[in-house]
Design an enzyme around this catalytic site. Sequence first.
Site, PDB file in Angstrom:
ATOM      1  N   CYS A 157       3.566  -3.618  -0.384  1.00  0.00           N
ATOM      2  CA  CYS A 157       3.456  -4.335  -1.655  1.00  0.00           C
ATOM      3  C   CYS A 157       4.839  -4.802  -2.091  1.00  0.00           C
ATOM      4  CB  CYS A 157       2.837  -3.441  -2.719  1.00  0.00           C
ATOM      5  SG  CYS A 157       1.099  -3.114  -2.417  1.00  0.00           S
ATOM      6  N   CYS A 184      -9.370  -4.037  -0.356  1.00  0.00           N
ATOM      7  CA  CYS A 184      -9.742  -4.156   1.057  1.00  0.00           C
ATOM      8  C   CYS A 184      -8.774  -3.329   1.885  1.00  0.00           C
ATOM      9  CB  CYS A 184      -9.768  -5.617   1.511  1.00  0.00           C
ATOM     10  SG  CYS A 184      -8.184  -6.445   1.624  1.00  0.00           S
ATOM     11  N   CYS A 236      -6.380  -8.164  -2.696  1.00  0.00           N
ATOM     12  CA  CYS A 236      -7.160  -8.267  -1.473  1.00  0.00           C
ATOM     13  C   CYS A 236      -6.479  -9.358  -0.647  1.00  0.00           C
ATOM     14  CB  CYS A 236      -8.604  -8.628  -1.779  1.00  0.00           C
ATOM     15  SG  CYS A 236      -9.712  -8.432  -0.379  1.00  0.00           S
TER      16      CYS A 236
END
Length: 158
Positions: free
Chosen positions: A88, A80, A7
């Site tokens: 990523c 989220c 998140c």
Amino acid sequence: MKILYICTHNRCRSILSEAITNHLAPDLIVAKSAGSQPAGAVHPLSLHYLDEAGIATDSLHSQSWDELEDFAPDLVITVCDSAANEACPVWFGNAVQVHWGLSDPSKVQGSDEETEHAFRECINTIRQRVKTLIPLAEQQLRGQPLRDALNERGISKL
């Protein structure tokens, strides 16, 4: 199975997910959480409602995903919407990535009762989702077999 919950600020939903997962499946799953822009502190109400539920909070802290470079998760779960849209890190490697859109209970504007309800609802949602992961951890699925099993159960679409 190793799970990394992501998140953006790593102060509420990812923290709740880490704690609940480690509580429900301590012998099957190792869960950690992190953020791309960690707040540096766990939201106090996250700690309060986890404590109230009898879930350990002593090892929880807000941290950058860079601090977990050696963790090598099998599964990365964004919780989220802003984290779901972020690129990523490459070091996630072959980890299966899924998204669980969870409403942020720490952002509820309203009465204490409304905030309490939001936290309890989020905690219950996480509990139910983690319970769907436990059989997959028992089977020790990794990589494509894990991705296939998640898709078959609709878990990646939660």
